[in-house]
Design an enzyme around this catalytic site. Structure first.
Site, PDB file in Angstrom:
ATOM      1  N   HIS A 181      27.592  46.233  44.954  1.00  0.00           N
ATOM      2  CA  HIS A 181      28.689  46.519  44.016  1.00  0.00           C
ATOM      3  C   HIS A 181      29.432  45.203  43.755  1.00  0.00           C
ATOM      4  O   HIS A 181      30.541  44.983  44.222  1.00  0.00           O
ATOM      5  CB  HIS A 181      29.649  47.555  44.590  1.00  0.00           C
ATOM      6  CG  HIS A 181      29.020  48.886  44.869  1.00  0.00           C
ATOM      7  ND1 HIS A 181      28.212  49.110  45.965  1.00  0.00           N
ATOM      8  CD2 HIS A 181      29.075  50.058  44.193  1.00  0.00           C
ATOM      9  CE1 HIS A 181      27.801  50.366  45.951  1.00  0.00           C
ATOM     10  NE2 HIS A 181      28.301  50.966  44.886  1.00  0.00           N
ATOM     11  N   SER A 216      33.378  38.680  46.063  1.00  0.00           N
ATOM     12  CA  SER A 216      32.343  38.474  47.080  1.00  0.00           C
ATOM     13  C   SER A 216      31.184  37.595  46.598  1.00  0.00           C
ATOM     14  O   SER A 216      30.756  36.692  47.323  1.00  0.00           O
ATOM     15  CB  SER A 216      31.814  39.820  47.573  1.00  0.00           C
ATOM     16  OG  SER A 216      32.864  40.617  48.081  1.00  0.00           O
ATOM     17  N   ASP A 275      29.901  47.787  49.122  1.00  0.00           N
ATOM     18  CA  ASP A 275      31.340  47.760  48.877  1.00  0.00           C
ATOM     19  C   ASP A 275      31.706  48.627  47.672  1.00  0.00           C
ATOM     20  O   ASP A 275      32.202  48.122  46.657  1.00  0.00           O
ATOM     21  CB  ASP A 275      31.750  46.293  48.653  1.00  0.00           C
ATOM     22  CG  ASP A 275      33.219  46.127  48.328  1.00  0.00           C
ATOM     23  OD1 ASP A 275      34.012  47.005  48.690  1.00  0.00           O
ATOM     24  OD2 ASP A 275      33.557  45.119  47.687  1.00  0.00           O
ATOM     25  N   GLY A 328      23.365  49.772  42.641  1.00  0.00           N
ATOM     26  CA  GLY A 328      22.959  48.943  43.769  1.00  0.00           C
ATOM     27  C   GLY A 328      22.486  49.726  44.966  1.00  0.00           C
ATOM     28  O   GLY A 328      21.553  49.309  45.665  1.00  0.00           O
ATOM     29  N   HIS A 338      36.722  39.513  52.980  1.00  0.00           N
ATOM     30  CA  HIS A 338      36.164  38.212  52.639  1.00  0.00           C
ATOM     31  C   HIS A 338      36.250  37.204  53.782  1.00  0.00           C
ATOM     32  O   HIS A 338      35.377  36.327  53.899  1.00  0.00           O
ATOM     33  CB  HIS A 338      36.838  37.671  51.376  1.00  0.00           C
ATOM     34  CG  HIS A 338      36.474  38.430  50.150  1.00  0.00           C
ATOM     35  ND1 HIS A 338      37.343  38.695  49.117  1.00  0.00           N
ATOM     36  CD2 HIS A 338      35.298  39.016  49.795  1.00  0.00           C
ATOM     37  CE1 HIS A 338      36.730  39.386  48.177  1.00  0.00           C
ATOM     38  NE2 HIS A 338      35.490  39.595  48.564  1.00  0.00           N
TER      39      HIS A 338
END
Length: 282
Positions: free
Chosen positions: A42, A100, A164, A144, A19
């Site tokens: 994700h 995220s 991710d 995704g 992050h």
């Protein structure tokens, strides 16, 4: 994959790396006035409570964001990241953490868009509730990775794609490589950011090697391990592999990672910032 819940791991040392680098990338995109799109393959639940059953069971955040939160003078490279975390909390108490999607939403401008994919039923429901009525954000219950090619190239012509997955299934590494090859073919100028765990060093290096051999240029690897490699020790580190990273990201990481290692691993960990494929290609 559907058994995975990021709530168990939210705010851990891997999230701090992921992050903080994500926030730096968003800041770079904001240097131009033209809009960008953020695509998350994700997305998870969007944000997490450290009072939840998941977080209380593992307490992983105590070895991650909790340590960073207590530092009196964090580096400038963490400014936007920590601002987003503080926005989820009140006063000095650390009780919640932005995933995220929420992190990017807090940093994005009104002209930017977020396209979020999540397959887990409970998490996508939480995500839909979090962004209900927000026309800047689109949430879809879908695979995704499978749907990524249909979203590229974006109409904004500028974008950040975060991949991710949990990597609970070994074939996910293969799927990520295939998705990146296809995604780059559709959107060669986009910024792709891939998170990966370090659990078995051989599997990690094989994954990085396949990406390096894919023919995609401009691949930057940023990795931090808080413990020595070892079978059966769980996740000892994590990394981010960027395609088309912002031009300052490598130097920013060179400054950030020694500080993170001191705070998160008492200076006993290992980190690297390296171009696995330079701009000219493999």
């Amino acid at each position: 994959m559907l058994s995975y819940r990021h709530g168990f791991h939210a705010g851990n040392f891997a999230d701090v790396l992921k992050h903080s680098l994500l926030a730096l990338t968003v800041a770079a995109l904001k240097q131009k006035s033209k809009p960008f799109v953020y695509i998350d393959t994700h997305a998870g639940a969007g944000k997490y409570s450290f009072k939840s059953e998941f977080a209380e069971k593992t307490g992983e955040y105590r070895q991650g964001i909790s340590k960073v939160w207590r530092e009196p003078e964090p580096p400038a490279e963490l400014h936007d990241y920590l601002a987003a975390v503080r926005a989820e909390n009140t006063g000095r108490q650390l009780a919640r953490y932005p995933g995220s999607p929420q992190l990017v939403k807090r940093l994005a401008r009104p002209q930017d868009r977020l396209l979020l994919s999540e397959l887990h039923g409970s998490d996508v429901a939480a995500l839909q509730q979090l962004f209900a009525g927000d026309k800047q954000v689109s949430v879809s219950k879908e695979d995704g990775l499978q749907m990524l090619p249909k979203k590229l190239p974006p109409i904004q012509r500028r974008g950040l794609i975060l991949i991710d997955p949990s990597y609970e299934m070994r074939d996910e590494y293969k799927k990520v490589v295939a998705a990146l090859v296809s995604g780059h073919r559709h959107f060669a100028t986009g910024i792709f950011a891939v998170w990966y765990p370090v659990i078995e060093r051989a599997a990690t290096e094989a994954f990085i090697g396949k990406l390096a051999g894919s023919g995609i240029p401009k691949q930057l690897r940023i990795e931090h391990c808080v413990a020595e490699d070892g079978a059966g020790r769980g996740m000892t580190g994590s990394g981010m592999l960027f395609i088309n990273p912002p031009w300052l990201l490598a130097s920013q990481a060179e400054t950030l990672l020694p500080w993170l290692d001191r705070v998160l691993a008492d200076g006993a960990g290992r980190w690297k910032v390296e171009w696995t494929v330079p701009e000219t290609g493999a």
